[in-house]
Motif scaffolding. Structure first.
Motif, PDB file in Angstrom:
ATOM      1  N   PRO A  49      -6.274  97.445 -44.391  1.00  0.00           N
ATOM      2  CA  PRO A  49      -6.703  97.172 -45.768  1.00  0.00           C
ATOM      3  C   PRO A  49      -7.912  96.240 -45.695  1.00  0.00           C
ATOM      4  N   ILE A  50      -8.705  96.216 -46.729  1.00  0.00           N
ATOM      5  CA  ILE A  50      -9.726  95.166 -46.771  1.00  0.00           C
ATOM      6  C   ILE A  50      -9.087  94.028 -47.570  1.00  0.00           C
ATOM      7  N   TYR A  51      -9.218  92.814 -47.053  1.00  0.00           N
ATOM      8  CA  TYR A  51      -8.426  91.695 -47.540  1.00  0.00           C
ATOM      9  C   TYR A  51      -9.156  90.904 -48.626  1.00  0.00           C
ATOM     10  N   TYR A  52      -8.404  90.431 -49.601  1.00  0.00           N
ATOM     11  CA  TYR A  52      -9.001  89.616 -50.668  1.00  0.00           C
ATOM     12  C   TYR A  52      -9.531  88.311 -50.095  1.00  0.00           C
ATOM     13  N   VAL A  53     -10.702  87.927 -50.585  1.00  0.00           N
ATOM     14  CA  VAL A  53     -11.306  86.688 -50.083  1.00  0.00           C
ATOM     15  C   VAL A  53     -11.118  85.537 -51.057  1.00  0.00           C
ATOM     16  N   PRO A 108      -7.662  83.707 -44.258  1.00  0.00           N
ATOM     17  CA  PRO A 108      -6.685  84.677 -43.740  1.00  0.00           C
ATOM     18  C   PRO A 108      -5.366  84.008 -43.348  1.00  0.00           C
ATOM     19  N   HIS A 109      -4.317  84.792 -43.277  1.00  0.00           N
ATOM     20  CA  HIS A 109      -3.046  84.284 -42.751  1.00  0.00           C
ATOM     21  C   HIS A 109      -2.418  85.321 -41.841  1.00  0.00           C
ATOM     22  N   LEU A 110      -1.240  85.014 -41.347  1.00  0.00           N
ATOM     23  CA  LEU A 110      -0.626  85.871 -40.340  1.00  0.00           C
ATOM     24  C   LEU A 110      -0.483  87.335 -40.775  1.00  0.00           C
ATOM     25  N   GLY A 111      -0.203  87.572 -42.078  1.00  0.00           N
ATOM     26  CA  GLY A 111      -0.046  88.949 -42.558  1.00  0.00           C
ATOM     27  C   GLY A 111      -1.315  89.769 -42.310  1.00  0.00           C
ATOM     28  N   HIS A 112      -2.459  89.170 -42.568  1.00  0.00           N
ATOM     29  CA  HIS A 112      -3.729  89.876 -42.356  1.00  0.00           C
ATOM     30  C   HIS A 112      -3.980  90.097 -40.866  1.00  0.00           C
ATOM     31  N   VAL A 113      -3.673  89.044 -40.096  1.00  0.00           N
ATOM     32  CA  VAL A 113      -3.857  89.156 -38.643  1.00  0.00           C
ATOM     33  C   VAL A 113      -2.945  90.252 -38.093  1.00  0.00           C
ATOM     34  N   SER A 156       2.579 102.765 -43.613  1.00  0.00           N
ATOM     35  CA  SER A 156       2.886 101.617 -44.456  1.00  0.00           C
ATOM     36  C   SER A 156       3.990 100.776 -43.818  1.00  0.00           C
ATOM     37  N   HIS A 157       3.612  99.613 -43.344  1.00  0.00           N
ATOM     38  CA  HIS A 157       4.607  98.768 -42.676  1.00  0.00           C
ATOM     39  C   HIS A 157       5.272  97.821 -43.679  1.00  0.00           C
ATOM     40  N   SER A 158       6.262  97.077 -43.184  1.00  0.00           N
ATOM     41  CA  SER A 158       6.971  96.134 -44.052  1.00  0.00           C
ATOM     42  C   SER A 158       6.341  94.749 -43.908  1.00  0.00           C
ATOM     43  N   TYR A 159       7.061  93.722 -44.311  1.00  0.00           N
ATOM     44  CA  TYR A 159       6.475  92.375 -44.326  1.00  0.00           C
ATOM     45  C   TYR A 159       6.991  91.470 -43.217  1.00  0.00           C
ATOM     46  N   LYS A 207       8.738  86.832 -48.487  1.00  0.00           N
ATOM     47  CA  LYS A 207       7.494  87.398 -47.966  1.00  0.00           C
ATOM     48  C   LYS A 207       6.533  86.253 -47.641  1.00  0.00           C
ATOM     49  N   MET A 208       5.860  86.388 -46.476  1.00  0.00           N
ATOM     50  CA  MET A 208       4.848  85.371 -46.179  1.00  0.00           C
ATOM     51  C   MET A 208       3.619  85.681 -46.996  1.00  0.00           C
ATOM     52  N   SER A 209       3.196  84.758 -47.811  1.00  0.00           N
ATOM     53  CA  SER A 209       1.974  85.014 -48.552  1.00  0.00           C
ATOM     54  C   SER A 209       1.330  83.716 -48.945  1.00  0.00           C
ATOM     55  N   VAL A 261     -11.392  96.767 -59.306  1.00  0.00           N
ATOM     56  CA  VAL A 261     -11.473  96.332 -57.912  1.00  0.00           C
ATOM     57  C   VAL A 261     -10.734  97.264 -56.949  1.00  0.00           C
ATOM     58  N   TRP A 262      -9.638  97.866 -57.392  1.00  0.00           N
ATOM     59  CA  TRP A 262      -8.899  98.730 -56.487  1.00  0.00           C
ATOM     60  C   TRP A 262      -9.649 100.022 -56.159  1.00  0.00           C
ATOM     61  N   ILE A 263     -10.375 100.532 -57.152  1.00  0.00           N
ATOM     62  CA  ILE A 263     -11.123 101.777 -56.921  1.00  0.00           C
ATOM     63  C   ILE A 263     -12.300 101.466 -56.000  1.00  0.00           C
ATOM     64  N   ASP A 264     -13.002 100.387 -56.320  1.00  0.00           N
ATOM     65  CA  ASP A 264     -14.091  99.867 -55.487  1.00  0.00           C
ATOM     66  C   ASP A 264     -13.596  99.709 -54.036  1.00  0.00           C
ATOM     67  N   ALA A 265     -12.401  99.119 -53.882  1.00  0.00           N
ATOM     68  CA  ALA A 265     -11.875  98.818 -52.544  1.00  0.00           C
ATOM     69  C   ALA A 265     -11.476 100.081 -51.777  1.00  0.00           C
ATOM     70  N   LEU A 266     -10.757 100.989 -52.444  1.00  0.00           N
ATOM     71  CA  LEU A 266     -10.305 102.191 -51.732  1.00  0.00           C
ATOM     72  C   LEU A 266     -11.491 102.964 -51.160  1.00  0.00           C
ATOM     73  N   PHE A 300      -3.712 101.875 -41.910  1.00  0.00           N
ATOM     74  CA  PHE A 300      -2.578 100.946 -41.808  1.00  0.00           C
ATOM     75  C   PHE A 300      -2.608 100.013 -43.014  1.00  0.00           C
ATOM     76  N   ILE A 301      -1.458  99.872 -43.655  1.00  0.00           N
ATOM     77  CA  ILE A 301      -1.341  99.011 -44.839  1.00  0.00           C
ATOM     78  C   ILE A 301       0.089  98.460 -44.876  1.00  0.00           C
ATOM     79  N   ALA A 302       0.354  97.557 -45.839  1.00  0.00           N
ATOM     80  CA  ALA A 302       1.751  97.152 -46.046  1.00  0.00           C
ATOM     81  C   ALA A 302       2.303  97.871 -47.272  1.00  0.00           C
ATOM     82  N   LYS A 303       3.626  97.856 -47.391  1.00  0.00           N
ATOM     83  CA  LYS A 303       4.318  98.674 -48.391  1.00  0.00           C
ATOM     84  C   LYS A 303       3.899  98.369 -49.832  1.00  0.00           C
TER      85      LYS A 303
HETATM   86  N1  MSP Z   1      -7.465  93.947 -51.207  1.00  0.00           N
HETATM   87  C1  MSP Z   1      -6.234  94.631 -51.199  1.00  0.00           C
HETATM   88  C2  MSP Z   1      -6.264  95.824 -50.265  1.00  0.00           C
HETATM   89  C3  MSP Z   1      -7.334  96.819 -50.558  1.00  0.00           C
HETATM   90  S1  MSP Z   1      -7.353  98.081 -49.375  1.00  0.00           S
HETATM   91  C4  MSP Z   1      -8.320  99.267 -49.989  1.00  0.00           C
HETATM   92  C5  MSP Z   1      -5.135  93.677 -50.735  1.00  0.00           C
HETATM   93  N2  MSP Z   1      -5.532  92.598 -50.069  1.00  0.00           N
HETATM   94  S2  MSP Z   1      -4.578  91.453 -49.472  1.00  0.00           S
HETATM   95  O1  MSP Z   1      -5.438  90.378 -49.051  1.00  0.00           O
HETATM   96  O2  MSP Z   1      -3.545  91.131 -50.400  1.00  0.00           O
HETATM   97  O3  MSP Z   1      -3.977  92.053 -48.163  1.00  0.00           O
HETATM   98  C6  MSP Z   1      -2.852  92.857 -48.204  1.00  0.00           C
HETATM   99  C7  MSP Z   1      -2.546  93.344 -46.798  1.00  0.00           C
HETATM  100  O4  MSP Z   1      -2.400  92.223 -45.895  1.00  0.00           O
HETATM  101  C8  MSP Z   1      -1.216  94.073 -46.721  1.00  0.00           C
HETATM  102  O5  MSP Z   1      -1.347  95.437 -47.072  1.00  0.00           O
HETATM  103  C9  MSP Z   1      -0.898  93.884 -45.255  1.00  0.00           C
HETATM  104  O6  MSP Z   1      -1.700  94.738 -44.489  1.00  0.00           O
HETATM  105  C10 MSP Z   1      -1.332  92.455 -44.998  1.00  0.00           C
HETATM  106  N3  MSP Z   1      -0.269  91.496 -45.323  1.00  0.00           N
HETATM  107  C11 MSP Z   1      -0.324  90.492 -46.250  1.00  0.00           C
HETATM  108  N4  MSP Z   1       0.854  89.798 -46.218  1.00  0.00           N
HETATM  109  C12 MSP Z   1       1.667  90.330 -45.286  1.00  0.00           C
HETATM  110  C13 MSP Z   1       2.961  90.006 -44.808  1.00  0.00           C
HETATM  111  N5  MSP Z   1       3.658  88.991 -45.243  1.00  0.00           N
HETATM  112  N6  MSP Z   1       3.458  90.791 -43.822  1.00  0.00           N
HETATM  113  C14 MSP Z   1       2.776  91.857 -43.306  1.00  0.00           C
HETATM  114  N7  MSP Z   1       1.558  92.172 -43.740  1.00  0.00           N
HETATM  115  C15 MSP Z   1       0.979  91.452 -44.737  1.00  0.00           C
HETATM  116  O7  MSP Z   1      -3.979  93.982 -50.961  1.00  0.00           O
END
Ligand code: MSP
Length: 545
Positions: free
Chosen positions: A14-18, A22-27, A301-304, A312-314, A230-235, A258-261
């Motif tokens: 996924p492209i991650y929100y700025v 970043p945190h472990l989920g993104h890594v 689509s993986h889990s958390y 959930k770690m967030s 933003v979601w259409i832009d992102a996809l 690869f994405i999360a659920k």
């Molecule tokens: N920007 C959207 C994605 C757009 S893709 C076209 C978004 N960004 S996000 O910053 O919220 O990142 C979500 C992604 O980060 C999840 O789909 C997953 O890949 C990863 N994760 C974020 N938190 C996570 C966990 N706690 N566990 C596993 N992965 C996690 O959604």
């Protein structure tokens, strides 16, 4: 263009929100994609690995305002933090998406203009619920089921009434369902498919623009008051970043996302429907002479990762491992240990995984220190002691009785390759790692049953000891090749110690390997210097309380 006999592999995160760092989920997701991308490079595939950041979210401009910065300045800072984290972890992406880049903006404008022209995007009015944390419109029934709170962070949903452009998702129900029917592997793991199929059956049109974004976003072509949602832009990033000369074949070969659920609906329903719609537009039915615009090959689509208490770690829950915590793990155990743990003990399947420091240490000691690291030291120590540090000859007969699961020969290599390949192809990374690890435990059993350290006491038995140790070293070499996608840095050290530094050179800088050739039995040349070196993975001593 790649040669015709080369396979092509395109993998994305996924492209991650700025809005934040970043945190472990993104890594995690980026590491999984990196492991899979490395497997394909190892195999010789023409591979493209894309990651990056999603900038035009309202939560990004809100956060920027809180810090007295422009959205762009805030996005620049955090995009740099993502890049820095990924680079530090040696995650070898081929390009890094910025949705604020001119190229991306121009391409998204082109796609949306085509959809407006085809009639699949039309003007309307949206009244309903919005989950601000997820930047997601929520249908009434789903909102009600969750007591009008966010399914993810539990915060109240916001009521919205605005003029929007809509995408005719409802017109694509049948085509989507047919695609799911024809490609049962489209959504993985299998267990996630049904929920999406059921939701598609009732899919309504979706808003694809927003008003009042304060100019942060890509304007809807022909209507400067609206920005593209933003979601259409992102996809679209998955397509825009390969919609350029030299890269389009990656898209046509079928992307693995690869994405999360939590974002499966966007990827498994809205995204393919947008592509189906685009395909019908002028210029996309034969896209740059490459044929009809392709759909992705797979959405995985993986889990958390959850905290030990199960949340959930967030970032918004404040219970995540941030870059500093990640650095601490790397400093203590090394980069490869973190990669190995994330990829093999993570939530790739349908259950969440708790990030437990105890499990981390247990995995490190069991698999890396006591199995691969220990076996490599044992074998190179004995080669040092009995053969002066040179790979011995292997022509003598071994007389010891050996159980079938302790035999070391070509069949071990072949079996390991089959198991590893099958599981890498299906992205079942824990099983893929077992293939290499089983090869290593076979070496350990072989040593136990043949006892070369005892035989070596009788000089006349040294040729037999030589064959035993040669076979051990050869099996370790093959195991190391199969483990490279997980623990590339330590494996490269090991290769340099056993005269295989050329593998590392071939794979450096996004280079390609030759997996099938490298796992052929018998390539280690007798007489090759075998260095002992420091332990690859020193055992971690847990302090007794
Ligand atoms: N920007 C959207 C994605 C757009 S893709 C076209 C978004 N960004 S996000 O910053 O919220 O990142 C979500 C992604 O980060 C999840 O789909 C997953 O890949 C990863 N994760 C974020 N938190 C996570 C966990 N706690 N566990 C596993 N992965 C996690 O959604």
């Amino acid at each position: 263009m790649p040669e015709t006999d080369t396979n092509t592999f395109y993998v994305t995160t996924p492209i991650y929100y700025v809005n934040d760092k970043p945190h472990l989920g993104h890594v995690y997701t980026t590491t999984v994609a990196d492991v899979v991308a490395r497997y394909h490079r190892l195999k010789g595939d023409d591979t493209f690995f894309l990651t990056g950041v999603d900038e035009h979210a309202a939560k990004v401009s809100d956060k920027a305002a809180e810090h007295g910065l422009t959205p762009q300045a805030w996005a620049d800072q955090n995009a740099a933090a993502f890049k820095e984290t990924f680079d530090k972890l040696d995650l070898q992406y081929d390009d890094f998406v910025r949705t604020s880049s001119d190229h991306h903006k121009a391409k998204v404008t082109e796609y949306v203009a085509a959809l407006l022209k085809s009639g699949d995007v039309y003007e309307g009015e949206y009244t309903g619920w919005y989950d601000a944390g997820q930047e997601e419109y929520v249908p009434e029934n789903k909102a009600k089921d969750n007591d009008y709170k966010s399914e993810v962070n539990g915060k109240p949903l916001v009521k919205k009434a605005e003029k929007n452009y809509f995408f005719k998702l409802s017109a694509y129900r049948d085509e989507l369902l047919a695609h799911f029917e024809k490609h049962p592997e489209f959504v993985q793991p299998d267990a996630r498919r049904n929920e999406i199929v059921n939701r598609i059956k009732e899919a309504q049109d979706v808003p694809i623009s927003r008003t009042g974004s304060g100019g942060w976003g890509i304007p809807v072509p022909g209507d400067e008051e609206q920005t593209i949602y933003v979601w259409i832009d992102a996809l679209f990033n998955y397509l825009t970043y390969v919609d350029m000369d030299g890269r389009r074949h990656y898209w046509q070969s079928g992307a693995t996302h690869f994405i999360a659920k939590d974002i499966l609906w966007f990827h498994a329903a809205i995204w393919p429907a947008l592509l189906l719609a685009l395909r019908k537009c002028e210029g996309f039915s034969d896209w740059h002479g490459l044929g009809e615009l392709a759909l992705p090959k797979q959405v995985y689509s993986h889990s958390y990762w959850v905290s030990e208490s199960g949340e959930k770690m967030s970032k918004s829950l404040g219970n995540f491992l941030d870059p500093a915590a990640i650095d601490n793990y790397v400093a203590e155990f090394g980069l490869d240990a973190l990669r190995y743990f994330l990829a093999t003990r993570g939530p790739l399947g349908t259950t969440d995984s708790a990030f437990s420091p105890d499990l981390f240490i247990e995995t490190y000691n069991a698999d890396l220190a006591n199995t691969f690291g220990n076996s490599a030291s044992r074998v190179s120590n004995m080669i040092g002691k009995y053969f002066g540090g040179f790979a011995p000859d292997h022509t003598a007969t071994i007389f010891a009785e050996i159980d079938s699961d302790a035999i070391l020969d070509e069949s071990v290599a072949q079996a390991a390759l089959v198991v590893a390949s099958r599981n890498f192809e299906k992205c079942v990374l824990d099983f893929a790692s077992h293939a290499g690890m089983l090869c290593v435990s076979t070496v350990d059993r072989h040593i136990e049953q043949t006892a070369p350290f005892k035989l070596a006491k009788d000089e006349s038995k040294l040729p037999e000891v030589g064959t035993i140790l040669y076979n051990c070293a050869e099996a370790l070499r093959i195991a190391s090749v199969l483990l490279w996608p997980f623990i590339p840095h330590k494996v490269e050290d090991f290769w340099r110690r056993i005269g295989c530094g050329h593998y590392a050179e071939a794979l450096a800088d996004h280079g390609h390997g030759d997996l099938d050739a490298w796992v052929q039995w018998g390539q280690l040349k007798p007489g090759t210097p075998i260095e002992k070196g420091d332990p690859l993975f020193p055992r971690y001593q847990v302090e007794k309380k």
